[in-house]
Design a protein around this motif. Structure first.
Motif, PDB file in Angstrom:
ATOM      1  N   GLY A  13       3.788   8.125  18.639  1.00  0.00           N
ATOM      2  CA  GLY A  13       3.450   7.664  17.298  1.00  0.00           C
ATOM      3  C   GLY A  13       2.958   6.232  17.284  1.00  0.00           C
ATOM      4  N   LYS A  14       2.469   5.767  18.411  1.00  0.00           N
ATOM      5  CA  LYS A  14       2.000   4.382  18.533  1.00  0.00           C
ATOM      6  C   LYS A  14       0.872   4.062  17.550  1.00  0.00           C
ATOM      7  CE  LYS A  14      -0.432   3.780  22.123  1.00  0.00           C
ATOM      8  NZ  LYS A  14      -1.747   3.803  21.396  1.00  0.00           N
ATOM      9  N   THR A  15      -0.114   4.939  17.468  1.00  0.00           N
ATOM     10  CA  THR A  15      -1.239   4.693  16.555  1.00  0.00           C
ATOM     11  C   THR A  15      -0.804   4.818  15.097  1.00  0.00           C
ATOM     12  OG1 THR A  15      -2.910   5.364  18.162  1.00  0.00           O
ATOM     13  CG2 THR A  15      -3.519   5.527  15.845  1.00  0.00           C
ATOM     14  N   THR A  16       0.112   5.719  14.819  1.00  0.00           N
ATOM     15  CA  THR A  16       0.651   5.830  13.456  1.00  0.00           C
ATOM     16  C   THR A  16       1.309   4.520  13.037  1.00  0.00           C
ATOM     17  OG1 THR A  16       1.059   8.199  13.731  1.00  0.00           O
ATOM     18  CG2 THR A  16       2.259   7.087  11.976  1.00  0.00           C
ATOM     19  N   VAL A  17       2.136   3.984  13.907  1.00  0.00           N
ATOM     20  CA  VAL A  17       2.796   2.706  13.607  1.00  0.00           C
ATOM     21  C   VAL A  17       1.768   1.589  13.514  1.00  0.00           C
ATOM     22  CG1 VAL A  17       4.406   0.971  14.509  1.00  0.00           C
ATOM     23  CG2 VAL A  17       4.986   3.397  14.645  1.00  0.00           C
ATOM     24  N   SER A  18       0.809   1.559  14.417  1.00  0.00           N
ATOM     25  CA  SER A  18      -0.189   0.483  14.446  1.00  0.00           C
ATOM     26  C   SER A  18      -1.024   0.430  13.172  1.00  0.00           C
ATOM     27  CB  SER A  18      -1.122   0.669  15.653  1.00  0.00           C
ATOM     28  OG  SER A  18      -0.424   0.596  16.860  1.00  0.00           O
ATOM     29  N   THR A  19      -1.567   1.564  12.769  1.00  0.00           N
ATOM     30  CA  THR A  19      -2.458   1.578  11.607  1.00  0.00           C
ATOM     31  C   THR A  19      -1.710   1.224  10.323  1.00  0.00           C
ATOM     32  OG1 THR A  19      -2.139   3.989  11.499  1.00  0.00           O
ATOM     33  CG2 THR A  19      -4.133   3.184  12.563  1.00  0.00           C
ATOM     34  N   LEU A  21       1.235  -0.412  10.061  1.00  0.00           N
ATOM     35  CA  LEU A  21       1.731  -1.786  10.106  1.00  0.00           C
ATOM     36  C   LEU A  21       0.605  -2.785   9.869  1.00  0.00           C
ATOM     37  CD1 LEU A  21       4.415  -2.311  12.923  1.00  0.00           C
ATOM     38  CD2 LEU A  21       4.635  -2.619  10.447  1.00  0.00           C
ATOM     39  N   ALA A  22      -0.592  -2.461  10.345  1.00  0.00           N
ATOM     40  CA  ALA A  22      -1.736  -3.338  10.085  1.00  0.00           C
ATOM     41  C   ALA A  22      -1.961  -3.500   8.586  1.00  0.00           C
ATOM     42  CB  ALA A  22      -2.991  -2.783  10.759  1.00  0.00           C
ATOM     43  N   LEU A  23      -1.804  -2.404   7.840  1.00  0.00           N
ATOM     44  CA  LEU A  23      -1.955  -2.472   6.380  1.00  0.00           C
ATOM     45  C   LEU A  23      -0.801  -3.243   5.754  1.00  0.00           C
ATOM     46  CD1 LEU A  23      -3.103   1.205   5.720  1.00  0.00           C
ATOM     47  CD2 LEU A  23      -4.524  -0.856   5.651  1.00  0.00           C
ATOM     48  N   ALA A  24       0.417  -3.018   6.244  1.00  0.00           N
ATOM     49  CA  ALA A  24       1.581  -3.705   5.680  1.00  0.00           C
ATOM     50  C   ALA A  24       1.534  -5.200   5.948  1.00  0.00           C
ATOM     51  CB  ALA A  24       2.865  -3.108   6.263  1.00  0.00           C
ATOM     52  N   LEU A  25       1.038  -5.588   7.126  1.00  0.00           N
ATOM     53  CA  LEU A  25       0.976  -7.003   7.508  1.00  0.00           C
ATOM     54  C   LEU A  25      -0.332  -7.659   7.082  1.00  0.00           C
ATOM     55  CD1 LEU A  25       2.390  -6.671  11.139  1.00  0.00           C
ATOM     56  CD2 LEU A  25       3.520  -7.846   9.234  1.00  0.00           C
ATOM     57  N   LYS A  26      -1.263  -6.837   6.577  1.00  0.00           N
ATOM     58  CA  LYS A  26      -2.610  -7.323   6.239  1.00  0.00           C
ATOM     59  C   LYS A  26      -3.250  -7.978   7.462  1.00  0.00           C
ATOM     60  CE  LYS A  26      -1.702  -7.979   1.297  1.00  0.00           C
ATOM     61  NZ  LYS A  26      -0.363  -7.326   1.337  1.00  0.00           N
ATOM     62  N   ALA A  27      -3.096  -7.317   8.605  1.00  0.00           N
ATOM     63  CA  ALA A  27      -3.624  -7.807   9.876  1.00  0.00           C
ATOM     64  C   ALA A  27      -4.843  -7.001  10.293  1.00  0.00           C
ATOM     65  CB  ALA A  27      -2.544  -7.716  10.960  1.00  0.00           C
ATOM     66  N   ASN A  28      -5.729  -7.616  11.060  1.00  0.00           N
ATOM     67  CA  ASN A  28      -6.876  -6.889  11.600  1.00  0.00           C
ATOM     68  C   ASN A  28      -6.409  -5.835  12.585  1.00  0.00           C
ATOM     69  OD1 ASN A  28      -8.623  -8.724  10.226  1.00  0.00           O
ATOM     70  ND2 ASN A  28      -8.364 -10.187  11.899  1.00  0.00           N
ATOM     71  N   ALA A 259       7.552   2.305   1.874  1.00  0.00           N
ATOM     72  CA  ALA A 259       8.798   1.535   1.932  1.00  0.00           C
ATOM     73  C   ALA A 259       9.259   1.352   3.372  1.00  0.00           C
ATOM     74  CB  ALA A 259       9.880   2.237   1.116  1.00  0.00           C
ATOM     75  N   PHE A 260       9.097   2.395   4.197  1.00  0.00           N
ATOM     76  CA  PHE A 260       9.481   2.295   5.610  1.00  0.00           C
ATOM     77  C   PHE A 260       8.670   1.218   6.318  1.00  0.00           C
ATOM     78  CE2 PHE A 260      10.984   6.767   5.043  1.00  0.00           C
ATOM     79  CZ  PHE A 260      12.303   6.561   5.428  1.00  0.00           C
ATOM     80  N   PHE A 261       7.352   1.247   6.105  1.00  0.00           N
ATOM     81  CA  PHE A 261       6.486   0.321   6.834  1.00  0.00           C
ATOM     82  C   PHE A 261       6.567  -1.102   6.278  1.00  0.00           C
ATOM     83  CE2 PHE A 261       4.675   4.393   8.115  1.00  0.00           C
ATOM     84  CZ  PHE A 261       4.619   4.196   9.484  1.00  0.00           C
ATOM     85  N   ASP A 262       6.822  -1.246   5.000  1.00  0.00           N
ATOM     86  CA  ASP A 262       7.062  -2.589   4.458  1.00  0.00           C
ATOM     87  C   ASP A 262       8.321  -3.192   5.074  1.00  0.00           C
ATOM     88  OD1 ASP A 262       4.829  -2.812   2.856  1.00  0.00           O
ATOM     89  OD2 ASP A 262       5.803  -1.957   1.083  1.00  0.00           O
ATOM     90  N   ASN A 263       9.342  -2.353   5.237  1.00  0.00           N
ATOM     91  CA  ASN A 263      10.582  -2.814   5.859  1.00  0.00           C
ATOM     92  C   ASN A 263      10.354  -3.144   7.335  1.00  0.00           C
ATOM     93  OD1 ASN A 263      13.589  -3.153   5.931  1.00  0.00           O
ATOM     94  ND2 ASN A 263      13.435  -1.464   7.374  1.00  0.00           N
TER      95      ASN A 263
END
Length: 275
Positions: A13-19, A21-28, A259-263
């Protein structure tokens, strides 16, 4: 800050977490899994720029070459071979190091370029997205990864290739922190340990995210406690998550998953000293 997301094995689930989390962190978002770059399937950016990735390879001048074999002797990658009275080049094994050209006594070797992949860049949901794509049948991904990351600035989420190979090492060089994604299984724990040793080698602060978490005190949680490794968070194992994923939808669009990814993003900032 540049955060690398990696896993000891594929399918965690690496890509799931990456994509997400990028939105949650507002990161490229930077997809370095150039052999199978799936992040764009979820973020769906509009590609506005495409660049070819080129590598050099030697070309023999038959009028100058006397088949002495000096180039074959010094090639560390076995890209050159002497067969009878001919010098044969295995083009895709060549690393373009230039050693053969240096030792050639007759100046019979020059270098030309060929395309092995491309870099695509675009934007989605107010974040910049880029990915490398290795051409089919090409064996070496590192030149594409290097080209993808060579102009990297800050505030990036680097989606690394799976495993702990040199492809991952070349992506990890640009990271200030790392998130290791795993699953609560014997296989997952086995490969997680290799990923942990890799980030320790580079002295990079890191934490672990457990995907498909069963809610129990599983072997990965016990490992984190024993090794004093920060557990950034967990993503519960559920059919609902699998349905979203199978449709190519972004989990972050769903309020329950958001909520999970914001946390996770807040915990990652604490563990990795996000700045």
């Amino acid at each position: 800050m540049n955060i690398a997301v990696l896993s000891g094995k594929g399918g965690t689930g690496k890509t799931t977490v990456s994509t997400n989390l990028a939105l949650a962190l507002k990161a490229n978002y930077i997809d370095c899994d150039v052999e199978e770059p799936n992040g764009f399937l979820f973020l769906k950016p509009k590609v506005v720029k495409e660049d070819r990735v080129m590598v050099e390879y030697p070309v023999m001048d038959d009028n100058k070459c006397n088949n002495c074999g000096e180039c074959v002797t010094v090639c560390e990658f076995n890209a050159l071979a002497k067969v009878n009275e001919d010098i044969i080049l295995f083009q895709k094994l060549c690393h373009g190091c230039g050693t053969c050209q240096i030792v050639c006594p007759n100046n019979a070797i020059t270098y030309e370029k060929r395309e092995i992949g491309k870099i695509e860049s675009g934007k989605a949901r107010n974040i910049n997205c880029s990915r490398g794509i290795l051409n089919i049948s090409e064996p070496m991904a590192v030149p594409v990864i290097r080209e993808l990351l060579k102009s990297l600035l800050y505030n990036n989420l680097i989606d690394c290739p799976p495993g702990t190979s040199c492809n991952v090492v070349n992506a990890l060089k640009y990271a200030d922190g790392a998130i290791l994604v795993t699953e609560p299984s014997e296989f997952g724990l086995h490969d997680l340990k290799m990923a942990v040793e890799l980030v320790k080698m580079y002295d990079i602060p890191f934490g672990i995210v457990i995907n498909k978490d069963d809610g129990e005190d599983n072997i990965v949680k016990k490992y984190c406690i024993e090794q004093r490794i920060p557990l950034i968070g967990t993503i519960p194992y559920s059919k609902e998550t699998a349905v979203f994923y199978s449709k190519g939808e972004v989990l972050y669009d769903d309020l329950h998953h958001k909520a999970f990814f914001d946390n996770l993003s807040e915990q990652a900032k604490v563990v990795l000293s996000w700045s």
